[in-house]
Design a protein around this motif. Structure first.
Motif, PDB file in Angstrom:
ATOM      1  N   ILE A   1       0.857  -1.171   0.000  1.00 43.94           N
ATOM      2  CA  ILE A   1       0.000   0.000   0.000  1.00 43.94           C
ATOM      3  C   ILE A   1       0.898   1.226   0.000  1.00 43.94           C
ATOM      4  O   ILE A   1       1.847   1.298   0.771  1.00 43.94           O
ATOM      5  CB  ILE A   1      -0.904   0.047   1.243  1.00 43.94           C
ATOM      6  N   GLN A   2       0.572   2.172  -0.843  1.00 38.76           N
ATOM      7  CA  GLN A   2       1.280   3.447  -0.850  1.00 38.76           C
ATOM      8  C   GLN A   2       0.305   4.534  -0.443  1.00 38.76           C
ATOM      9  O   GLN A   2      -0.762   4.672  -1.037  1.00 38.76           O
ATOM     10  CB  GLN A   2       1.879   3.751  -2.214  1.00 38.76           C
ATOM     11  N   LEU A   3       0.660   5.276   0.600  1.00 40.25           N
ATOM     12  CA  LEU A   3      -0.176   6.359   1.109  1.00 40.25           C
ATOM     13  C   LEU A   3       0.564   7.676   0.979  1.00 40.25           C
ATOM     14  O   LEU A   3       1.788   7.723   1.103  1.00 40.25           O
ATOM     15  CB  LEU A   3      -0.507   6.136   2.586  1.00 40.25           C
ATOM     16  N   ALA A   4      -0.188   8.741   0.764  1.00 37.61           N
ATOM     17  CA  ALA A   4       0.371  10.087   0.755  1.00 37.61           C
ATOM     18  C   ALA A   4      -0.398  10.919   1.766  1.00 37.61           C
ATOM     19  O   ALA A   4      -1.625  10.877   1.813  1.00 37.61           O
ATOM     20  CB  ALA A   4       0.258  10.708  -0.632  1.00 37.61           C
ATOM     21  N   ILE A   5       0.347  11.655   2.578  1.00 32.47           N
ATOM     22  CA  ILE A   5      -0.260  12.551   3.567  1.00 32.47           C
ATOM     23  C   ILE A   5       0.019  13.978   3.135  1.00 32.47           C
ATOM     24  O   ILE A   5       1.163  14.349   2.875  1.00 32.47           O
ATOM     25  CB  ILE A   5       0.326  12.309   4.968  1.00 32.47           C
ATOM     26  N   GLU A   6      -1.068  14.739   3.041  1.00 36.48           N
ATOM     27  CA  GLU A   6      -0.942  16.157   2.719  1.00 36.48           C
ATOM     28  C   GLU A   6      -1.901  16.915   3.612  1.00 36.48           C
ATOM     29  O   GLU A   6      -3.114  16.777   3.488  1.00 36.48           O
ATOM     30  CB  GLU A   6      -1.247  16.411   1.251  1.00 36.48           C
ATOM     31  N   GLY A   7      -1.356  17.684   4.533  1.00 36.90           N
ATOM     32  CA  GLY A   7      -2.187  18.389   5.509  1.00 36.90           C
ATOM     33  C   GLY A   7      -2.890  17.395   6.407  1.00 36.90           C
ATOM     34  O   GLY A   7      -2.266  16.531   7.003  1.00 36.90           O
ATOM     35  N   GLU A   8      -4.214  17.504   6.450  1.00 40.54           N
ATOM     36  CA  GLU A   8      -5.026  16.625   7.299  1.00 40.54           C
ATOM     37  C   GLU A   8      -5.658  15.492   6.495  1.00 40.54           C
ATOM     38  O   GLU A   8      -6.587  14.856   6.969  1.00 40.54           O
ATOM     39  CB  GLU A   8      -6.123  17.442   7.986  1.00 40.54           C
ATOM     40  N   ARG A   9      -5.151  15.254   5.293  1.00 36.40           N
ATOM     41  CA  ARG A   9      -5.756  14.240   4.420  1.00 36.40           C
ATOM     42  C   ARG A   9      -4.770  13.136   4.087  1.00 36.40           C
ATOM     43  O   ARG A   9      -3.562  13.353   4.090  1.00 36.40           O
ATOM     44  CB  ARG A   9      -6.257  14.885   3.136  1.00 36.40           C
ATOM     45  N   ILE A  10      -5.328  11.969   3.783  1.00 37.31           N
ATOM     46  CA  ILE A  10      -4.528  10.835   3.357  1.00 37.31           C
ATOM     47  C   ILE A  10      -5.110  10.314   2.044  1.00 37.31           C
ATOM     48  O   ILE A  10      -6.322  10.369   1.832  1.00 37.31           O
ATOM     49  CB  ILE A  10      -4.521   9.740   4.447  1.00 37.31           C
ATOM     50  N   ALA A  11      -4.243   9.886   1.155  1.00 43.95           N
ATOM     51  CA  ALA A  11      -4.704   9.336  -0.129  1.00 43.95           C
ATOM     52  C   ALA A  11      -3.956   8.035  -0.401  1.00 43.95           C
ATOM     53  O   ALA A  11      -2.747   7.985  -0.191  1.00 43.95           O
ATOM     54  CB  ALA A  11      -4.470  10.344  -1.248  1.00 43.95           C
ATOM     55  N   PRO A  12      -4.668   7.015  -0.801  1.00 41.32           N
ATOM     56  CA  PRO A  12      -6.109   6.970  -0.953  1.00 41.32           C
ATOM     57  C   PRO A  12      -6.805   6.915   0.406  1.00 41.32           C
ATOM     58  O   PRO A  12      -6.241   6.421   1.386  1.00 41.32           O
ATOM     59  CB  PRO A  12      -6.356   5.684  -1.742  1.00 41.32           C
ATOM     60  N   ALA A  13      -8.024   7.416   0.452  1.00 36.61           N
ATOM     61  CA  ALA A  13      -8.789   7.435   1.704  1.00 36.61           C
ATOM     62  C   ALA A  13      -9.264   6.036   2.095  1.00 36.61           C
ATOM     63  O   ALA A  13      -9.516   5.771   3.263  1.00 36.61           O
ATOM     64  CB  ALA A  13      -9.983   8.374   1.580  1.00 36.61           C
ATOM     65  N   LEU A  14      -9.380   5.143   1.116  1.00 34.84           N
ATOM     66  CA  LEU A  14      -9.791   3.765   1.382  1.00 34.84           C
ATOM     67  C   LEU A  14      -8.839   2.820   0.670  1.00 34.84           C
ATOM     68  O   LEU A  14      -8.601   2.969  -0.534  1.00 34.84           O
ATOM     69  CB  LEU A  14     -11.223   3.517   0.898  1.00 34.84           C
TER      70      LEU A  14
END
Length: 94
Positions: A1-14
């Motif tokens: 799984i690859q996640l990206a955090i930008e501010g208060e959000r994470i992608a992908p969200a699911l």
């Protein structure tokens, strides 16, 4: 799984993985402040250090707890979910 955090959000969200999979996780921090990321329900299996802006972190854990509502938390606030798909029943067990 690859996640990206930008501010208060994470992608992908699911995100979704099959039960009993060894999950290799990569997290890229694109925001402007340090964050603490955790996965509710797997805190005892996945220890993520504080993540600073511009950094990447990789780790692994064994996804052996089925369910569709494991929350990704940034600083304790839910921002996404991980679904671990598959049955919790042992084959042949009633």
């Amino acid at each position: 799984i690859q996640l990206a955090i930008e501010g208060e959000r994470i992608a992908p969200a699911l995100a979704s993985v099959p039960k009993d999979a060894r999950v290799r996780l990569r997290v890229d921090v694109r925001g402007t402040r340090a964050v603490q990321l955790s996965l509710a329900g797997y805190e005892d299996r996945l220890a993520i250090p504080e993540l600073v802006p511009g950094s990447s972190w990789t780790g692994e854990f064994f996804a052996d707890r089925p369910g569709d509502d494991f929350a990704w938390l940034i600083d304790g606030v839910p921002v996404g979910r991980l679904a671990v798909t598959g049955s919790h029943l042992i084959e042949g067990h009633k």
